[in-house]
Motif scaffolding. Structure first.
Motif, PDB file in Angstrom:
ATOM      1  N   ARG A 133     -10.952   0.794  12.311  1.00 51.90           N
ATOM      2  CA  ARG A 133     -10.182   1.071  11.102  1.00 51.90           C
ATOM      3  C   ARG A 133      -9.406  -0.190  10.719  1.00 51.90           C
ATOM      4  NH1 ARG A 133      -7.502   6.132   9.117  1.00 51.90           N
ATOM      5  NH2 ARG A 133      -5.666   5.414   7.991  1.00 51.90           N
ATOM      6  N   TYR A 134      -9.442  -0.523   9.436  1.00 49.63           N
ATOM      7  CA  TYR A 134      -8.815  -1.750   8.933  1.00 49.63           C
ATOM      8  C   TYR A 134      -7.970  -1.448   7.698  1.00 49.63           C
ATOM      9  CZ  TYR A 134     -12.264  -3.908  11.943  1.00 49.63           C
ATOM     10  OH  TYR A 134     -13.020  -4.263  13.034  1.00 49.63           O
ATOM     11  N   GLU A 135      -6.909  -2.210   7.547  1.00 47.32           N
ATOM     12  CA  GLU A 135      -6.109  -2.197   6.328  1.00 47.32           C
ATOM     13  C   GLU A 135      -6.469  -3.455   5.551  1.00 47.32           C
ATOM     14  OE1 GLU A 135      -4.127   0.252   5.174  1.00 47.32           O
ATOM     15  OE2 GLU A 135      -4.765   1.390   6.941  1.00 47.32           O
ATOM     16  N   VAL A 136      -6.856  -3.280   4.303  1.00 42.29           N
ATOM     17  CA  VAL A 136      -7.306  -4.403   3.485  1.00 42.29           C
ATOM     18  C   VAL A 136      -6.358  -4.542   2.300  1.00 42.29           C
ATOM     19  CG1 VAL A 136      -9.235  -5.400   2.189  1.00 42.29           C
ATOM     20  CG2 VAL A 136      -9.689  -3.872   4.130  1.00 42.29           C
ATOM     21  N   GLU A 137      -5.884  -5.761   2.085  1.00 39.93           N
ATOM     22  CA  GLU A 137      -5.047  -6.080   0.927  1.00 39.93           C
ATOM     23  C   GLU A 137      -5.801  -7.066   0.057  1.00 39.93           C
ATOM     24  OE1 GLU A 137      -1.398  -7.789   2.270  1.00 39.93           O
ATOM     25  OE2 GLU A 137      -0.721  -5.945   3.221  1.00 39.93           O
ATOM     26  N   ALA A 138      -5.798  -6.818  -1.243  1.00 31.69           N
ATOM     27  CA  ALA A 138      -6.421  -7.732  -2.200  1.00 31.69           C
ATOM     28  C   ALA A 138      -5.378  -8.023  -3.271  1.00 31.69           C
ATOM     29  CB  ALA A 138      -7.667  -7.092  -2.802  1.00 31.69           C
ATOM     30  N   ARG A 139      -5.139  -9.326  -3.531  1.00 35.80           N
ATOM     31  CA  ARG A 139      -4.077  -9.722  -4.456  1.00 35.80           C
ATOM     32  C   ARG A 139      -4.604 -10.654  -5.535  1.00 35.80           C
ATOM     33  NH1 ARG A 139      -0.969 -14.244  -4.195  1.00 35.80           N
ATOM     34  NH2 ARG A 139      -1.483 -14.540  -2.003  1.00 35.80           N
ATOM     35  N   ILE A 140      -4.273 -10.302  -6.775  1.00 35.45           N
ATOM     36  CA  ILE A 140      -4.512 -11.177  -7.927  1.00 35.45           C
ATOM     37  C   ILE A 140      -3.153 -11.424  -8.547  1.00 35.45           C
ATOM     38  CG2 ILE A 140      -5.465 -11.366 -10.244  1.00 35.45           C
ATOM     39  CD1 ILE A 140      -7.783  -9.702  -9.418  1.00 35.45           C
ATOM     40  N   GLY A 141      -2.835 -12.699  -8.742  1.00 37.89           N
ATOM     41  CA  GLY A 141      -1.525 -13.006  -9.304  1.00 37.89           C
ATOM     42  C   GLY A 141      -0.455 -12.342  -8.464  1.00 37.89           C
ATOM     43  N   GLY A 142       0.387 -11.527  -9.074  1.00 37.79           N
ATOM     44  CA  GLY A 142       1.452 -10.855  -8.341  1.00 37.79           C
ATOM     45  C   GLY A 142       1.151  -9.415  -8.012  1.00 37.79           C
ATOM     46  N   GLN A 143      -0.079  -8.932  -8.251  1.00 37.08           N
ATOM     47  CA  GLN A 143      -0.404  -7.531  -8.006  1.00 37.08           C
ATOM     48  C   GLN A 143      -1.316  -7.366  -6.796  1.00 37.08           C
ATOM     49  OE1 GLN A 143      -1.851  -5.818 -11.649  1.00 37.08           O
ATOM     50  NE2 GLN A 143       0.216  -5.638 -12.474  1.00 37.08           N
ATOM     51  N   THR A 144      -0.849  -6.581  -5.825  1.00 38.57           N
ATOM     52  CA  THR A 144      -1.590  -6.343  -4.593  1.00 38.57           C
ATOM     53  C   THR A 144      -2.058  -4.893  -4.534  1.00 38.57           C
ATOM     54  OG1 THR A 144      -0.285  -8.003  -3.423  1.00 38.57           O
ATOM     55  CG2 THR A 144      -1.480  -6.418  -2.062  1.00 38.57           C
ATOM     56  N   LEU A 145      -3.322  -4.702  -4.198  1.00 43.23           N
ATOM     57  CA  LEU A 145      -3.882  -3.373  -3.942  1.00 43.23           C
ATOM     58  C   LEU A 145      -4.195  -3.274  -2.459  1.00 43.23           C
ATOM     59  CD1 LEU A 145      -6.382  -3.017  -6.941  1.00 43.23           C
ATOM     60  CD2 LEU A 145      -4.038  -2.157  -6.784  1.00 43.23           C
ATOM     61  N   ARG A 146      -4.019  -2.076  -1.893  1.00 44.78           N
ATOM     62  CA  ARG A 146      -4.279  -1.853  -0.470  1.00 44.78           C
ATOM     63  C   ARG A 146      -5.213  -0.668  -0.295  1.00 44.78           C
ATOM     64  NH1 ARG A 146       0.863  -3.421  -1.146  1.00 44.78           N
ATOM     65  NH2 ARG A 146       1.644  -5.127   0.133  1.00 44.78           N
ATOM     66  N   GLN A 147      -6.095  -0.797   0.686  1.00 44.70           N
ATOM     67  CA  GLN A 147      -7.002   0.306   1.033  1.00 44.70           C
ATOM     68  C   GLN A 147      -7.234   0.298   2.533  1.00 44.70           C
ATOM     69  OE1 GLN A 147     -10.731   0.975  -0.979  1.00 44.70           O
ATOM     70  NE2 GLN A 147      -9.996  -0.041  -2.833  1.00 44.70           N
ATOM     71  N   THR A 148      -7.515   1.482   3.066  1.00 42.49           N
ATOM     72  CA  THR A 148      -7.963   1.611   4.446  1.00 42.49           C
ATOM     73  C   THR A 148      -9.481   1.602   4.423  1.00 42.49           C
ATOM     74  OG1 THR A 148      -6.015   2.900   5.028  1.00 42.49           O
ATOM     75  CG2 THR A 148      -7.925   3.073   6.499  1.00 42.49           C
TER      76      THR A 148
END
Length: 170
Positions: A125-140
C-alpha cells in the motif's frame, strides 16, 4: 519506345551489366524506403531512486501510445490531467512523491516528463502525492502481485500551471 515498356527495358540500350546494376539499385532503394518506419518512438529513459525504477513521458502521440502500451507491464502507473468537463489537458512537469506504508519516500518529488508515469513498486500500500503549481492531490494505491495498479490524478480547470506543461486531449 511503346507504352508497354517496362522499367527494365529502359536499360536495354546499355550493356547488360549496367542494366542489371540499375535494376538492382531500384530494388534496393525501394526496399530500403519501404523498410523505414514513418517515425520510430523512442522509449523514455528509465530512472532509479531509492531502489525503485520509474519512467515518465507521453509527450506527443507516439510516446503517449508507447506509455499506454507498456503501462500494464509495470506494477504501478499514474496519469496526470486537468479537466473542465468536456476536454482534458494532459499535464507534464508534475511533482510526484510515493511513500510506502511506513511513510518512507520511495519516489521523492520526482518530476514527470509527461502525462504518464510508471513505477516498479513492490506489492503493498502506497500514498501518492501529485503536485502542479501549488495544488497537491493525494491518493492511496494498492499494488497487488501480478495485477497492475493505476492512479489517475485530475485537477480542475483553472489549476495554476505556472510550473507544469499541458497538452489538450479531445
Amino acid at each position: 519506345m511503346s507504352l508497354t515498356t517496362t522499367p527494365l527495358s529502359l536499360f536495354s540500350h546499355a550493356r547488360p551489366v549496367a542494366a542489371a546494376t540499375g535494376a538492382a539499385l531500384l530494388v534496393l532503394l525501394g526496399g530500403a524506403l519501404a523498410a523505414q518506419p514513418a517515425q520510430a518512438a523512442v522509449n523514455p529513459t528509465i530512472h532509479m531512486t531509492h531502489g525503485v525504477e520509474y519512467m515518465s513521458g507521453g509527450i506527443g502521440q507516439d510516446e503517449a501510445q508507447l506509455m499506454e502500451t507498456v503501462s500494464p507491464r509495470w506494477p504501478a502507473s499514474f496519469e496526470f490531467a486537468i479537466k473542465d468537463g468536456r476536454r482534458a489537458d494532459f499535464a507534464a512537469g508534475v511533482h510526484v512523491t510515493v511513500r510506502d506504508s511506513h511513510g518512507t519516500a520511495l519516489l521523492d518529488n520526482v518530476v514527470s516528463g509527461g502525462p504518464f508515469m510508471v513505477a516498479r513498486l513492490e506489492p503493498g500500500r502506497y500514498e501518492v502525492e501529485a503536485r502542479i503549481g501549488g495544488q497537491t492531490l493525494r491518493q492511496t494505491l494498492q499494488v497487488s502481485p501480478g495485477a497492475p495498479a493505476k492512479a489517475v490524478f485530475e485537477w480542475p480547470a483553472g489549476t495554476d500551471m505556472a510550473s507544469a506543461g499541458t497538452r489538450t486531449v479531445r
